[in-house]
Structure formats: structure tokens, C-alpha cells
Design an enzyme around this catalytic site. Structure first.
Site, short mmCIF file in Angstrom:
data_model
loop_
_atom_site.label_atom_id
_atom_site.label_comp_id
_atom_site.label_asym_id
_atom_site.label_seq_id
_atom_site.Cartn_x
_atom_site.Cartn_y
_atom_site.Cartn_z
N ASN A 119 3.86 -18.02 9.76
CA ASN A 119 3.27 -16.90 10.50
C ASN A 119 3.60 -15.55 9.86
O ASN A 119 2.73 -14.70 9.69
CB ASN A 119 3.73 -16.93 11.95
CG ASN A 119 3.24 -18.17 12.67
OD1 ASN A 119 2.45 -18.94 12.12
ND2 ASN A 119 3.70 -18.39 13.89
N THR A 164 -35.73 17.01 7.05
CA THR A 164 -35.21 16.63 8.37
C THR A 164 -36.35 15.86 9.03
O THR A 164 -37.53 16.17 8.80
CB THR A 164 -34.83 17.85 9.24
OG1 THR A 164 -35.98 18.66 9.42
CG2 THR A 164 -33.72 18.68 8.59
N HIS A 165 -36.00 14.86 9.78
CA HIS A 165 -37.02 13.96 10.38
C HIS A 165 -37.92 13.36 9.31
O HIS A 165 -39.07 13.02 9.57
CB HIS A 165 -37.86 14.71 11.42
CG HIS A 165 -37.05 15.51 12.38
ND1 HIS A 165 -36.53 15.00 13.54
CD2 HIS A 165 -36.61 16.80 12.32
CE1 HIS A 165 -35.83 15.93 14.17
NE2 HIS A 165 -35.85 17.03 13.44
N LYS A 292 -46.17 -4.96 -9.26
CA LYS A 292 -45.00 -4.56 -8.47
C LYS A 292 -43.74 -4.34 -9.30
O LYS A 292 -43.46 -5.06 -10.24
CB LYS A 292 -44.69 -5.62 -7.41
CG LYS A 292 -45.70 -5.74 -6.31
CD LYS A 292 -45.83 -4.50 -5.43
CE LYS A 292 -44.65 -4.33 -4.50
NZ LYS A 292 -44.59 -5.37 -3.46
N ASN A 294 -40.05 -3.73 -7.74
CA ASN A 294 -39.36 -3.59 -6.45
C ASN A 294 -37.90 -3.17 -6.62
O ASN A 294 -37.20 -3.72 -7.46
CB ASN A 294 -39.40 -4.93 -5.69
CG ASN A 294 -40.81 -5.38 -5.40
OD1 ASN A 294 -41.71 -4.55 -5.21
ND2 ASN A 294 -41.02 -6.69 -5.39
N GLU A 299 -32.19 -2.35 -2.02
CA GLU A 299 -32.55 -3.09 -0.80
C GLU A 299 -31.44 -4.05 -0.40
O GLU A 299 -31.10 -4.19 0.78
CB GLU A 299 -33.85 -3.87 -1.00
CG GLU A 299 -35.09 -2.99 -1.05
CD GLU A 299 -36.33 -3.78 -1.42
OE1 GLU A 299 -36.62 -4.79 -0.76
OE2 GLU A 299 -37.01 -3.40 -2.39
N GLN A 331 -6.34 -17.37 11.61
CA GLN A 331 -6.75 -17.96 10.33
C GLN A 331 -8.19 -17.56 9.98
O GLN A 331 -8.57 -17.53 8.83
CB GLN A 331 -6.62 -19.48 10.41
CG GLN A 331 -6.98 -20.20 9.13
CD GLN A 331 -6.48 -21.62 9.14
OE1 GLN A 331 -5.28 -21.86 9.02
NE2 GLN A 331 -7.37 -22.58 9.32
N1 ARG Z 1 -3.16 -20.87 7.58
C1 ARG Z 1 -2.57 -20.12 8.64
C2 ARG Z 1 -3.28 -18.78 8.84
O1 ARG Z 1 -4.02 -18.43 8.00
C3 ARG Z 1 -1.13 -19.86 8.30
C4 ARG Z 1 -0.25 -19.70 9.48
C5 ARG Z 1 -0.23 -20.96 10.23
N2 ARG Z 1 0.79 -21.01 11.20
C6 ARG Z 1 0.81 -21.96 12.12
N3 ARG Z 1 1.80 -21.95 12.94
N4 ARG Z 1 -0.08 -22.88 12.20
O2 ARG Z 1 -3.12 -18.11 9.83
#
Ligand code: ARG
Length: 471
Positions: A119, A164-165, A292, A294, A299, A331
Site C-alpha cells: 500500500n 468574438t462570437h 480533400k 483534412n 481534429e 488500483q
Molecule cells: N496493485 C495494487 C495497487 O495498484 C498494489 C497495492 C495492493 N495492496 C493490497 N493490499 N492489495 O493498488
């Protein structure tokens, strides 16, 4: 931990407590390795800084650190060479790398994850990665701006209708018009750099969410990785992706500015405007209509702006209902973020090149058509009104007089400067011979000589100021 190589059994790193393997569908659904492998280099960078801190704190041995450094160098070489085998069973970039490291160096690889969680690891990786991307994007905005300045410099005195416009309003110079995009993208650059300041804090140490019981030294890791400091709350550190949202918001605004310019290039390419002629390499033909040409590139820029706006919405929505702290929802931050970066980078590159091409092409900019459009639009009507005010009339009366003069010129099929002095005096006796200096396009431009005005010398001054900023 007993000797056990999950790679052989096909089991997951975290699967010891589970009684059955996840289905293939779940595996695919939950895995991120096929996109987050893009973070590999930054993942390794973060892991090495973490490992060095663990060794300094005596949490792992010096021999473990040495093994990790050697092993990670090999992993990185494999990643760079494209020989690293990414494995869906290992879910994400973090577990893939850890697994490979462990295969290479044994137990030392398993100790790397001490005092850390995926994490705080992933939050660190994205910040490190995005920081580099921001630096690249800021440089590319500079390239785009240099192309704008070259074009503006060449056309500091080229008159074109300001709208403008989308109706002809008053004369401006083409250089002045281009410089508006310098200003916009300068603010875009500031927004990216501002977002960079806030994202440049280290999440590592937050571990899963609550911090870690090991005696770690977060500040030294932050310093080694070039962060300005550490995240001040472990829950916040692992869970918020506001920095990604901020970045994407800045990107959406940049794309919006480029989309407006694109819209203009597309209009100007139309023969009814005929203000520019994009080099052929930025255009395509039609498979059915041989005549053409383009303007596909502008775009597509306009179209891809929708895509980045969508990513911004996706990230905001991703975040809005997440309870603290980390949730797997996060994720889903990566693909929108990656695609935003790719879109912005490609767009800036192609744009800088396209504008240089426009500048280099003999008939890239077509002043004769700009002037023709000006002549058809009574562009100096406001100048006549201002002239009458200077002669003592209230502005509202002047406005009415000029409206009548425009109507007369329209009936005669000419522009205001083509009306004779006698004809003009029919509308107001205060009009004198000096009126024609005011009614010309050059006179109109020259009179707007304040900072930010369109007088050619002011456009040149704006370009000079911009060049200093770009140094
Ligand atoms: N692949 C996860 C993400 O991108 C990494 C963290 C995952 N943590 C967990 N406790 N499952 O967020």
C-alpha cells in the site's frame, strides 16, 4: 517461514490462509501487472532506498542489503532488456519484482518487505513516476511555447481579424493571437509544477495503513528519493490519490487549451478562412473525395481532449466514496493516469512539430486572406467610435453614428476606410481628414499600445518577456 517457493506451486504470495485458489477470471480481474509493470524502474528505486534504510537501522543485515542491491540491478537489467517474465499469478509489479528478486538472491529478497506494505509501496511508486513525467511534460510545454514564440515573432505585425462570437470584431495581429496560447500554456506549466510540489512527499513508512512497529527512519528515505518530506499521516499516505487527480485536472486544462487552438487551426484550414495551410504531413486525404486535405492532427487533439477529461472524471469518481484507508479501487488509478500522460506527451510533441512546420512552410500562414477577411468585417468600426468620443461625443451616440456608417458601407459593398470624407461627414460633422489614419487596420493596431495590447511593438515586448521566462 519455511522454505517454500510459491512460484512452483502456482500459489499466491499471500495465499497461505486460503483454502482454494482464485479462479482464472478473478486472477485476471484483480491483476494489474499488465499495466503497472510500467512502474518497475521506480518500484526498484523505492525498494532500494527502503532496503538501505532498513540496513542503516539494523533491521536487515549488511549482507542482505548487498544481495538486494546486486539482485535488483539484475532485475532492472532484465526489465530494461525486455527479458523480465511478467507473471499474472504474481498479480502486480511489486510482487513480480519481489518474486524474481527472491529467486535470484534467496531469503534476502524476502526480507525486503520488512516494515513495508504494497500500500505504501505503490503510493510511493506512482509519486516517483509521476514526478518524472511532470518534469518531462513541463519541458515539452516549453518546446511547444518556443514554437509559438517563433510563429508569433514572425507575425508580430501581421493583421488578422480578431473574433468574438466567431464574427469579425477588431483587428489583432496573428502574433498577438498566438501569444494568447503562450499565456494559457504558461499557466498550465505552473499548474503542473504546483501539483508536483504537493505530490513530492514520501508515503513509505505508512506500511499497510497504521505505520510500522520497526524503528524506521522515513526522513532519510525521503531525502534519498528526492522527496521534500514525508506524508504526515499514515492513513492519508496510503489512501489518497488527490495528486493524481490534480495532475489529471492540469492535463485536462492543457488539453482544453490545445483543443481550442486545434479548433481554430481547423477553421483556418477551411478555404473560407484560408488563414493557414498545414503541412501535408499533418493532414490526410479522403478515400473517396480526391480533392480533400483534412486537418486530422488538430481534429484528433480535439478528440483526445475528451479522453483526458474522461480520465479526470474517472479518477474523481474512483476516489469519492472510498473509506479510509487503502482500498483496491485505487488500483484503477493507473490506466487513466498512464493514458493521460501518454496523450499529453504525444500531443505536445506533435503540436510543437506541427507549429514549426507551419512556420517553415512558405504559405503556412496566409496574411493576404487574413487581410481580406478583415476588410469584409468592418473591423475598424470601434476605432471610428473611439475617434468620435475623442472629438467630444458620448460613446453611446458615437456607437449609433458608426452603426449607420456601417450600414451605408454595407449597402455600397465597401469597407469603412473606402467611404470618402464627405460621405463620412454625413454621419457626423465632427469627422475630419485625420479619420482615415484611424480607420486603417495599421492605425487600429498601432493605437492599442498598452501592455497586453495588440500593437506590433507590444506583441514583440510580450515575446521578449516570454523568452526570458523560457530561459
Ligand atoms: N496493485 C495494487 C495497487 O495498484 C498494489 C497495492 C495492493 N495492496 C493490497 N493490499 N492489495 O493498488
Amino acid at each position: 517461514m519455511q522454505e517454500h517457493t510459491p512460484a512452483d506451486s502456482g500459489a499466491k504470495t499471500w495465499s497461505e490462509r486460503f483454502s482454494e485458489p482464485v479462479s482464472d477470471l478473478v486472477k485476471r480481474y484483480t491483476a494489474s501487472v499488465f499495466f503497472d509493470q510500467r512502474l518497475a524502474r521506480h518500484d526498484i528505486l523505492g525498494s532500494l532506498a527502503h532496503a538501505r534504510m532498513l540496513a542503516r537501522q539494523g533491521i536487515i543485515g549488511a549482507d542482505d542489503l548487498r544481495a538486494s542491491e546486486d539482485g535488483m540491478a539484475r532485475v532492472l537489467a532484465e526489465v530494461d532488456a525486455g527479458t523480465f517474465v511478467w507473471n499474472l499469478d504474481d498479480e502486480d509489479v511489486h510482487l513480480n519484482i519481489e518474486k524474481r528478486l527472491t529467486a535470484l538472491i534467496g531469503d534476502a529478497g524476502k526480507r525486503l518487505h520488512t516494515g513495508r506494505s504494497r500500500n505504501d509501496q505503490v503510493a510511493t511508486d506512482i509519486r516517483l513516476w509521476l514526478r518524472d513525467e511532470i518534469d518531462g511534460i513541463v519541458g515539452l510545454i516549453g518546446d511547444f511555447q518556443r514554437a509559438i514564440l517563433d510563429l508569433a515573432g514572425k507575425h508580430a505585425a501581421t493583421p488578422m481579424p480578431g473574433f468574438t462570437h466567431l464574427q469579425v470584431a477588431q483587428p489583432v495581429t496573428f502574433g498577438h493571437h498566438m501569444m494568447a496560447y503562450f499565456e494559457m500554456t504558461q499557466r498550465d506549466k505552473e499548474r503542473f509544477l504546483d501539483a508536483r510540489k504537493r505530490l513530492n512527499r514520501l508515503p513509505l513508512g505508512a506500511a499497510a495503513l497504521a505505520g510500522t512497529a520497526y524503528v524506521i527512519d522515513r526522513e532519510s528515505v525521503a531525502a534519498e528519493l528526492g522527496f521534500d518530506g514525508v506524508c504526515g499521516n499514515s492513513l492519508d499516505a496510503v489512501s489518497d490519490r488527490d495528486f493524481a487527480i490534480e495532475f489529471t485536472a492540469a492535463a485536462a486544462l492543457l488539453m482544453t487549451h490545445l483543443s481550442r487552438l486545434s479548433e481554430e487551426l481547423i477553421l483556418w484550414m477551411n478555404p473560407r478562412f484560408g488563414f493557414i495551410n498545414l503541412p501535408d504531413r499533418y493532414c490526410t486525404g479522403s478515400s473517396i473525395m480526391p480533392q480533400k486535405k483534412n486537418p486530422d492532427v488538430p481534429e484528433l487533439v480535439r478528440g483526445k481532449t475528451g479522453r483526458v477529461n474522461g480520465h479526470l472524471m474517472a479518477l474523481l469518481t474512483l476516489m469519492k466514496s472510498q473509506p479510509l484507508a487503502y482500498n483496491k479501487d485505487n488500483q484503477e488509478d493507473k490506466e487513466p493516469l498512464f493514458d493521460t500522460v501518454d496523450t499529453v506527451v504525444d500531443t505536445l510533441r506533435i503540436y510543437a512539430d506541427m507549429l514549426s512546420g507551419l512556420n517553415a512552410k512558405d504559405d503556412g500562414v496566409r496574411p493576404e486572406n487574413m487581410r481580406r477577411a478583415l476588410a469584409e468585417g468592418f473591423a475598424t468600426a470601434t476605432d471610428l467610435a473611439d475617434y468620435l468620443v475623442k472629438k467630444g461625443l458620448p460613446f453611446r451616440d458615437a456607437h449609433g453614428i458608426v452603426a449607420r456608417a456601417v450600414k451605408a458601407a454595407e449597402q455600397r459593398g465597401c469597407d469603412l476606410p473606402q467611404l470618402s470624407l464627405d460621405e463620412l461627414r454625413e454621419f457626423s460633422p465632427v469627422i475630419e481628414a485625420d479619420v482615415h489614419a484611424v480607420l486603417t487596420v495599421e492605425g487600429s493596431l498601432a493605437s492599442r499600445a498598452h501592455t497586453g495590447g495588440t500593437a506590433p511593438e507590444q506583441v514583440r515586448a510580450a515575446i521578449a518577456r516570454a523568452r526570458v521566462l523560457l530561459k
